[in-house]
Design a protein around this motif. Structure first.
Motif, short mmCIF file in Angstrom:
data_model
loop_
_atom_site.label_atom_id
_atom_site.label_comp_id
_atom_site.label_asym_id
_atom_site.label_seq_id
_atom_site.Cartn_x
_atom_site.Cartn_y
_atom_site.Cartn_z
N ALA A 15 37.71 48.01 61.28
CA ALA A 15 37.37 47.13 60.33
C ALA A 15 38.59 46.12 60.63
O ALA A 15 39.69 46.25 60.63
N HIS A 16 38.10 44.61 60.37
CA HIS A 16 39.47 43.70 60.16
C HIS A 16 39.40 43.52 58.57
O HIS A 16 38.56 43.63 57.99
N PRO A 17 40.62 43.06 58.27
CA PRO A 17 40.91 43.00 56.85
C PRO A 17 39.98 42.01 55.98
O PRO A 17 39.98 42.39 55.02
N THR A 18 39.42 41.16 56.73
CA THR A 18 38.52 40.22 55.92
C THR A 18 37.34 40.88 55.48
O THR A 18 36.45 40.30 54.83
N GLN A 19 37.01 42.00 56.28
CA GLN A 19 35.76 42.83 55.97
C GLN A 19 35.94 43.96 54.81
O GLN A 19 35.27 44.50 54.23
N LEU A 20 37.30 43.98 53.99
CA LEU A 20 37.60 44.78 53.25
C LEU A 20 37.82 44.17 51.70
O LEU A 20 38.04 42.97 51.78
N SER A 21 37.64 44.91 50.86
CA SER A 21 37.85 44.51 49.46
C SER A 21 39.29 44.29 49.32
O SER A 21 40.20 44.87 49.98
N GLY A 22 39.69 43.65 48.05
CA GLY A 22 40.96 43.66 47.96
C GLY A 22 41.74 44.88 47.61
O GLY A 22 42.72 45.13 48.17
N GLY A 23 41.06 45.80 46.87
CA GLY A 23 41.62 47.20 46.79
C GLY A 23 41.75 47.75 48.01
O GLY A 23 42.86 48.68 48.25
N GLN A 24 40.79 47.63 49.14
CA GLN A 24 41.08 48.21 50.20
C GLN A 24 42.35 47.87 51.14
O GLN A 24 43.04 48.46 51.69
N GLN A 25 42.20 46.39 50.99
CA GLN A 25 43.27 45.79 51.55
C GLN A 25 44.90 46.28 51.33
O GLN A 25 45.58 46.61 51.88
N GLN A 26 44.92 46.59 50.08
CA GLN A 26 46.07 46.84 49.52
C GLN A 26 46.50 48.49 50.07
O GLN A 26 47.44 48.92 50.12
N ARG A 27 45.40 49.18 50.14
CA ARG A 27 45.34 50.51 50.28
C ARG A 27 45.88 50.52 51.97
O ARG A 27 46.71 51.30 52.14
N VAL A 28 45.57 49.67 52.79
CA VAL A 28 45.95 49.53 54.21
C VAL A 28 47.37 49.10 54.11
O VAL A 28 48.11 49.72 54.91
N ALA B 234 47.16 41.32 41.98
CA ALA B 234 46.33 40.31 42.81
C ALA B 234 45.03 41.11 42.82
O ALA B 234 43.95 40.27 43.55
N LEU B 235 44.47 42.23 42.14
CA LEU B 235 43.65 42.76 42.28
C LEU B 235 42.84 42.43 40.91
O LEU B 235 42.86 42.43 39.91
N ASP B 236 41.38 42.83 41.37
CA ASP B 236 40.41 42.58 40.26
C ASP B 236 40.30 43.96 39.53
O ASP B 236 40.78 44.87 39.94
N PRO B 237 40.25 43.68 38.16
CA PRO B 237 40.60 45.10 37.33
C PRO B 237 39.82 46.43 37.83
O PRO B 237 40.46 47.30 37.65
N GLU B 238 38.74 46.21 38.27
CA GLU B 238 37.82 47.45 38.85
C GLU B 238 38.41 48.08 40.12
O GLU B 238 38.10 49.21 40.59
N LEU B 239 39.39 47.42 40.77
CA LEU B 239 39.70 47.69 41.90
C LEU B 239 41.31 48.35 41.72
O LEU B 239 41.92 49.07 42.55
N VAL B 240 41.71 48.46 40.53
CA VAL B 240 43.29 48.71 40.34
C VAL B 240 43.44 50.37 40.25
O VAL B 240 44.07 50.78 40.97
N ALA B 241 42.45 51.19 39.42
CA ALA B 241 42.49 52.45 39.52
C ALA B 241 42.52 53.16 40.96
O ALA B 241 43.46 54.08 41.11
N GLY B 242 41.67 52.65 41.84
CA GLY B 242 41.85 53.37 43.16
C GLY B 242 43.13 53.24 43.86
O GLY B 242 43.40 54.17 44.42
N VAL B 243 43.72 51.81 43.78
CA VAL B 243 45.15 51.97 44.32
C VAL B 243 46.07 52.77 43.73
O VAL B 243 46.88 53.28 44.25
N LEU B 244 46.05 52.79 42.35
CA LEU B 244 47.33 53.38 41.47
C LEU B 244 46.88 54.98 41.78
O LEU B 244 47.87 55.75 41.96
N ASP B 245 45.39 55.31 41.99
CA ASP B 245 45.20 56.81 42.28
C ASP B 245 46.10 57.17 43.56
O ASP B 245 46.53 58.15 43.87
N VAL B 246 45.98 56.10 44.74
CA VAL B 246 46.55 56.54 45.85
C VAL B 246 48.08 56.69 45.83
O VAL B 246 48.66 57.63 46.32
N LEU B 247 48.63 55.87 45.01
CA LEU B 247 50.33 55.86 44.68
C LEU B 247 50.67 57.08 43.99
O LEU B 247 51.52 57.59 44.24
N ARG B 248 49.74 57.58 42.97
CA ARG B 248 49.85 58.83 42.16
C ARG B 248 49.92 59.91 43.28
O ARG B 248 51.00 60.98 43.36
N ASP B 249 49.16 59.78 44.29
CA ASP B 249 49.03 60.94 45.39
C ASP B 249 50.36 61.11 46.29
O ASP B 249 50.79 61.96 46.45
#
Length: 261
Positions: free
Chosen positions: A152-165, A186-201
Motif C-alpha cells: 500500500a501507499h501511505p495515503t491509503q492508510l489510516s493515521g494509526g496505520q501510518q504511525q505503525r509504519v 496527531a491521531l484520532d482517539p480511536e486510533l491511539v490504543a492500537g499504536v500504544l499496544d505496538v509500543l507495549r509489545d
C-alpha cells in the motif's frame, strides 16, 4: 566524571538556550542500558528538546552528552584552547545510527510503498542488500500488525496505520535507543490504543533503551521503569510509575497529573 558503562544516555550539566530563553537548565540525566524512561510535564518544560539533542537536531549550549559511554555532544580526546570541540557531522554519523526516533508526524515518503519506506534507511545508511532489507521490513510490518499493507501507499492508510509504519521504520535500523515524541498526539482517539499496544509489545519483547515523551499516562505507567517530571527545564522529581502516579512528592506534579488524567 566519566559516565558509567551502565549508562546508555548521560547528560551532564546540559544547558540549552534559544536566544535569552533557557529551555534546559543545568540538566543532569542518566538512562541505563535497556531502561524505559518517560518524561512528563507541561508544554515548554524542555522534554522534546532532550530528544532533539539526541537526534542532533539541536546542539547543546553548555554541558556534555554521552551515549553508551562515548562522547556524543563533543569530539573525543580533542580540545581547542582547553575547551571541548563540538562533534562534527562525520563523527556523529556513527552514534546517530544507533538512535531511532518516532515523531508526532509520520513523515513517510508518500510516493513509496509501505515496505519501501521501511527499507529505505537500512539500504542507504546501513548498506543492507535490498533482499536483506525487504526481509527485515516484512518481519517488522508483521510485528506492527500490517501484514497485508506491504504494497500500500501511505495515503491509503489510516493515521494509526501510518504511525505503525513509522515505528517499523525506526526499528528497521536496529537502534539501541528508541526516542518517542508524543507519538499519538496527531491521531484520532480511536486510533491511539492500537499504536500504544505496538509500543507495549516493543517494550516487552526487546531490550531497546526507550526515552519517551507522552501525555498518555496509562501508557507511561505500563511501559516505564522510571518517570521524570519536568518543569522549567529541570527535573522536578523522579520515581517508579507507582510512586509518581500514586503518591507524587511535589504539588506541581500532583496538579499536572490531575490536569492530564
Amino acid at each position: 566524571m566519566e559516565p558509567s558503562r551502565g549508562d546508555m544516555i548521560r547528560f551532564e550539566g546540559v544547558v540549552k538556550r534559544f536566544g535569552d530563553h533557557t529551555v534546559l537548565d543545568q540538566l543532569d540525566l542518566r538512562v541505563g542500558r535497556g531502561e524505559r524512561v518517560t518524561l512528563i510535564g507541561p508544554s515548554g518544560s524542555g522534554k522534546t528538546t532532550i530528544l532533539r539533542l539526541l537526534m542532533t537536531l539541536e546542539r547543546v549550549t553548555e554541558g556534555t552528552i554521552h551515549v553508551d559511554g562515548r562522547p556524543f555532544s563533543h569530539m573525543p580526546s580533542t580540545r581547542r584552547d582547553g575547551n571541548l570541540v563540538p562533534a562534527d557531522e562525520r563523527y556523529l554519523a556513527g552514534p546517530r545510527r544507533r538512535i531511532g526516533m518516532v515523531f508526532q508526524q509520520f513523515n513517510l515518503f508518500p510516493h513509496m510503498k509501505v515496505l519501501a519506506n521501511v527499507m529505505e534507511a537500512p539500504v542507504h545508511v546501513l548498506g543492507l542488500s535490498r533482499d536483506e532489507a525487504a526481509e527485515r521490513g516484512r518481519a517488522l510490518l508483521d510485528l506492527v500488525g500490517l501484514q497485508d499493507k506491504h504494497d500500500a501507499h501511505p495515503t491509503q492508510l489510516s493515521g494509526g496505520q501510518q504511525q505503525r509504519v513509522a515505528i517499523a521504520r525506526a526499528l528497521a535500523m536496529r537502534p539501541d535507543i528508541l526516542l518517542l515524541d508524543e507519538v499519538t498526539s496527531a491521531l484520532d482517539p480511536e486510533l491511539v490504543a492500537g499504536v500504544l499496544d505496538v509500543l507495549r509489545d516493543v517494550a516487552r519483547t526487546t531490550d531497546i533503551t526507550m526515552l519517551c515523551v507522552t501525555h498518555e499516562m496509562g501508557f507511561a505507567k505500563d511501559v516505564s521503569d522510571r518517570v521524570l517530571m519536568f518543569d522549567r527545564g529541570r527535573i522536578l522529581e523522579s520515581g517508579t510509575p507507582e510512586q509518581m502516579f500514586d503518591d507524587p512528592e511535589h504539588e506541581r506534579t500532583r496538579t499536572f497529573l490531575g490536569a492530564v488524567h
